[in-house]
Enzyme design. Structure first.
Site, PDB file in Angstrom:
ATOM      1  CB  SER A 150      -0.844  -0.014   1.282  1.00  0.00           C
ATOM      2  OG  SER A 150      -1.488   1.223   1.472  1.00  0.00           O
ATOM      3  CE1 TYR A 163      -3.909  -2.095   5.319  1.00  0.00           C
ATOM      4  CE2 TYR A 163      -3.302   0.141   4.691  1.00  0.00           C
ATOM      5  CZ  TYR A 163      -3.733  -1.134   4.348  1.00  0.00           C
ATOM      6  OH  TYR A 163      -3.983  -1.445   3.027  1.00  0.00           O
TER       7      TYR A 163
HETATM    8  N1  LIG Z   1      -8.538  -0.708  -1.513  1.00  0.00           N
HETATM    9  C1  LIG Z   1      -7.510   0.090  -1.292  1.00  0.00           C
HETATM   10  O1  LIG Z   1      -7.670   1.329  -1.267  1.00  0.00           O
HETATM   11  C2  LIG Z   1      -6.140  -0.475  -1.078  1.00  0.00           C
HETATM   12  C3  LIG Z   1      -5.067   0.404  -1.108  1.00  0.00           C
HETATM   13  C4  LIG Z   1      -3.793  -0.078  -0.881  1.00  0.00           C
HETATM   14  C5  LIG Z   1      -3.598  -1.421  -0.634  1.00  0.00           C
HETATM   15  N2  LIG Z   1      -4.651  -2.275  -0.597  1.00  0.00           N
HETATM   16  C6  LIG Z   1      -4.380  -3.670  -0.282  1.00  0.00           C
HETATM   17  O2  LIG Z   1      -4.874  -4.473  -1.323  1.00  0.00           O
HETATM   18  C7  LIG Z   1      -5.158  -5.779  -0.811  1.00  0.00           C
HETATM   19  C8  LIG Z   1      -6.525  -6.203  -1.321  1.00  0.00           C
HETATM   20  O3  LIG Z   1      -7.487  -5.353  -0.724  1.00  0.00           O
HETATM   21  P1  LIG Z   1      -8.823  -4.894  -1.464  1.00  0.00           P
HETATM   22  O4  LIG Z   1      -8.785  -3.438  -1.526  1.00  0.00           O
HETATM   23  O5  LIG Z   1      -9.015  -5.694  -2.669  1.00  0.00           O
HETATM   24  O6  LIG Z   1      -9.869  -5.272  -0.311  1.00  0.00           O
HETATM   25  P2  LIG Z   1     -11.096  -6.284  -0.269  1.00  0.00           P
HETATM   26  O7  LIG Z   1     -12.009  -6.046  -1.404  1.00  0.00           O
HETATM   27  O8  LIG Z   1     -11.648  -6.171   1.114  1.00  0.00           O
HETATM   28  O9  LIG Z   1     -10.406  -7.713  -0.450  1.00  0.00           O
HETATM   29  C9  LIG Z   1      -9.671  -8.310   0.583  1.00  0.00           C
HETATM   30  C10 LIG Z   1      -9.464  -9.779   0.267  1.00  0.00           C
HETATM   31  O10 LIG Z   1      -8.696 -10.370   1.320  1.00  0.00           O
HETATM   32  C11 LIG Z   1      -9.277 -11.633   1.657  1.00  0.00           C
HETATM   33  N3  LIG Z   1      -8.984 -11.979   3.047  1.00  0.00           N
HETATM   34  C12 LIG Z   1      -9.114 -11.188   4.135  1.00  0.00           C
HETATM   35  N4  LIG Z   1      -8.825 -11.881   5.241  1.00  0.00           N
HETATM   36  C13 LIG Z   1      -8.508 -13.146   4.850  1.00  0.00           C
HETATM   37  C14 LIG Z   1      -8.123 -14.328   5.533  1.00  0.00           C
HETATM   38  N5  LIG Z   1      -8.017 -14.362   6.878  1.00  0.00           N
HETATM   39  N6  LIG Z   1      -7.848 -15.441   4.803  1.00  0.00           N
HETATM   40  C15 LIG Z   1      -7.972 -15.424   3.461  1.00  0.00           C
HETATM   41  N7  LIG Z   1      -8.329 -14.334   2.757  1.00  0.00           N
HETATM   42  C16 LIG Z   1      -8.593 -13.208   3.443  1.00  0.00           C
HETATM   43  C17 LIG Z   1     -10.780 -11.391   1.446  1.00  0.00           C
HETATM   44  O11 LIG Z   1     -11.458 -12.630   1.215  1.00  0.00           O
HETATM   45  P3  LIG Z   1     -12.441 -13.361   2.244  1.00  0.00           P
HETATM   46  O12 LIG Z   1     -13.095 -12.306   3.103  1.00  0.00           O
HETATM   47  O13 LIG Z   1     -13.406 -14.081   1.352  1.00  0.00           O
HETATM   48  O14 LIG Z   1     -11.559 -14.288   3.000  1.00  0.00           O
HETATM   49  C18 LIG Z   1     -10.779 -10.557   0.183  1.00  0.00           C
HETATM   50  O15 LIG Z   1     -10.730 -11.394  -0.946  1.00  0.00           O
HETATM   51  C19 LIG Z   1      -5.045  -5.692   0.708  1.00  0.00           C
HETATM   52  O16 LIG Z   1      -3.827  -6.242   1.120  1.00  0.00           O
HETATM   53  C20 LIG Z   1      -5.068  -4.204   0.966  1.00  0.00           C
HETATM   54  O17 LIG Z   1      -4.366  -3.861   2.138  1.00  0.00           O
HETATM   55  C21 LIG Z   1      -5.916  -1.834  -0.835  1.00  0.00           C
END
Ligand SMILES: NC(=O)c1ccc[n+]([C@@H]2O[C@H](COP(=O)([O-])OP(=O)(O)OC[C@H]3O[C@@H](n4cnc5c(N)ncnc54)[C@H](OP(=O)(O)O)[C@@H]3O)[C@@H](O)[C@H]2O)c1
Length: 254
Positions: A150, A163
Site C-alpha cells: 500500500s 496498518y
Molecule cells: N482498496 C484500497 O484502497 C487499497 C489500497 C492499498 C492497498 N490495498 C491492499 O490491497 C489488498 C486487497 O485489498 P482490497 O482493496 O481488494 O480489499 P477487499 O475487497 O476487502 O479484499 C480483501 C481480500 O482479502 C481476503 N482476506 C481477508 N482476510 C482473509 C483471511 N483471513 N484469509 C484469506 N483471505 C482473506 C478477502 O477474502 P475473504 O473475506 O473471502 O476471506 C478478500 O478477498 C489488501 O492487502 C489491501 O491492504 C488496498
C-alpha cells in the site's frame, strides 16, 4: 512492449473473492494462466471460477483462512497436487482497520497482523520451493511473487499505526526476498496502491469509515482493474525485466 504469454503457467492469487485479488485473478486468467483462487468466501470464488471457465480460462478454487499456517501451507500443497506447478504468486489478501489507537480494539490490530503479515509469510514460505523450480523448468525461465502492499507501506499516515506497520513489513520483506532470490530467477515485486474502490474500507468502524469517506470525497478512486493491470505488466515482462516496486495513486490523491 515486449511481453510473454502466461499460457502453461499456474498463478495462485490470495484475496480472490473481492477487489484487487479478484480483478488480478481475472486478468491473469485472460493472459492465459491457470488461476488458483484463494479466500475464505468459497461461494464468491466459485462464482469467479465459473466466470473464468465460461470465458475459456482455467480456474481452481481453494477456500482457506490464511491466518492459519496449516491452512496456508495446505492451499499451496493442494494447488501443487492438482496442477503440478506454481509460476506466479500474488498475495492480495488483507484488511485495513484504521482509527485512533486509544480506541482501537486489540482484536483489530491482531487481525491486521495475522493476515497482512503472517498470512502472506505462510503462503510465500510454502510456495518458494515450487516457484524456484518453475523458474528453472518453465518456458518463461522466471517465476514471480507480487505482494500487494500500500502507499501505507511506503509513507507514514496518522491513525494507521498497525496498518502502516504491516504494510511497511510487506514492502521490507519483499525487497529482502528480491535480493535473496534474484540469482534464482524468482522476481519479487511490491505494488503500493493509494485509494482503490473495493470492500477494504467497509470493514472499519462506522466513525472511521465516515471520516475517511469525507476526507477523500472529491477524489476519483482507482478501480481494482488499475492494479490488476500493473500486476499483469510485472508478470508478463520478459525474463530480463524485474519490476521491484510500483506506487499507484488516484491522480487527485495527494
Ligand atoms: N482498496 C484500497 O484502497 C487499497 C489500497 C492499498 C492497498 N490495498 C491492499 O490491497 C489488498 C486487497 O485489498 P482490497 O482493496 O481488494 O480489499 P477487499 O475487497 O476487502 O479484499 C480483501 C481480500 O482479502 C481476503 N482476506 C481477508 N482476510 C482473509 C483471511 N483471513 N484469509 C484469506 N483471505 C482473506 C478477502 O477474502 P475473504 O473475506 O473471502 O476471506 C478478500 O478477498 C489488501 O492487502 C489491501 O491492504 C488496498
Amino acid at each position: 512492449m515486449s511481453t510473454t504469454t502466461l499460457s502453461s503457467t499456474v498463478a495462485l492469487v490470495t484475496g480472490a473473492s473481492s477487489g484487487i485479488g479478484q480483478a488480478t485473478a481475472r486478468r491473469l486468467a485472460a493472459e492465459g494462466a491457470t488461476v488458483v483462487l484463494v479466500a475464505r468466501r468459497q461461494d464468491r470464488i466459485e462464482v469467479l471460477a465459473k466466470e473464468i471457465t465460461g470465458q475459456g480460462g482455467q480456474a481452481v478454487t481453494l477456500g482457506a483462512d490464511l491466518t492459519d499456517p496449516d491452512a496456508a501451507a495446505g492451499v499451496v500443497a493442494t494447488a501443487i497436487e492438482r496442477l503440478g506447478r506454481m509460476d506466479i504468486l500474488v498475495n492480495a489478501a488483507g484488511v485495513m482497520l484504521n482509527g485512533p489507537s486509544t480506541a482501537a480494539p486489540l482484536e483489530e490490530w491482531q487481525r491486521m497482523v495475522n493476515i497482512n503479515i503472517n498470512g502472506l509469510l505462510y503462503v510465500t514460505k510454502a510456495a518458494l520451493p515450487h516457484l524456484i523450480e518453475a523458474a528453472t523448468d518453465s518456458p518463461r525461465q522466471v517465476a514471480d511473487v507480487v505482494n500487494i502492499s500500500s502507499i501505507a507501506g511506503r509513507f507514514i499516515i496518522p491513525d494507521a499505526a498497525v496498518y502502516n506497520a504491516t504494510k511497511f513489513g510487506v514492502t521490507a520483506a519483499t525487497e529482502s526476498w528480491r535480493q535473496e532470490f534474484a540469482r534464482r530467477n524468482v522476481r519479487f515485486a511490491v505494488v503500493e496502491p493509494g485509494l482503490v474502490d473495493t470492500e477494504l474500507m467497509g470493514h472499519q468502524q462506522a466513525a472511521v469509515k465516515e471520516n475517511m469517506a469525507a476526507r477523500f470525497a472529491d477524489v476519483e478512486y482507482l478501480q481494482a482493474d488499475d492494479i490488476a493491470e500493473a500486476v499483469a505488466y510485472i508478470v508478463t515482462g520478459p525474463r530480463r525485466r524485474a519490476v521491484a516496486e510500483v506506487v499507484i495513486r488516484p491522480t487527485d490523491q495527494i
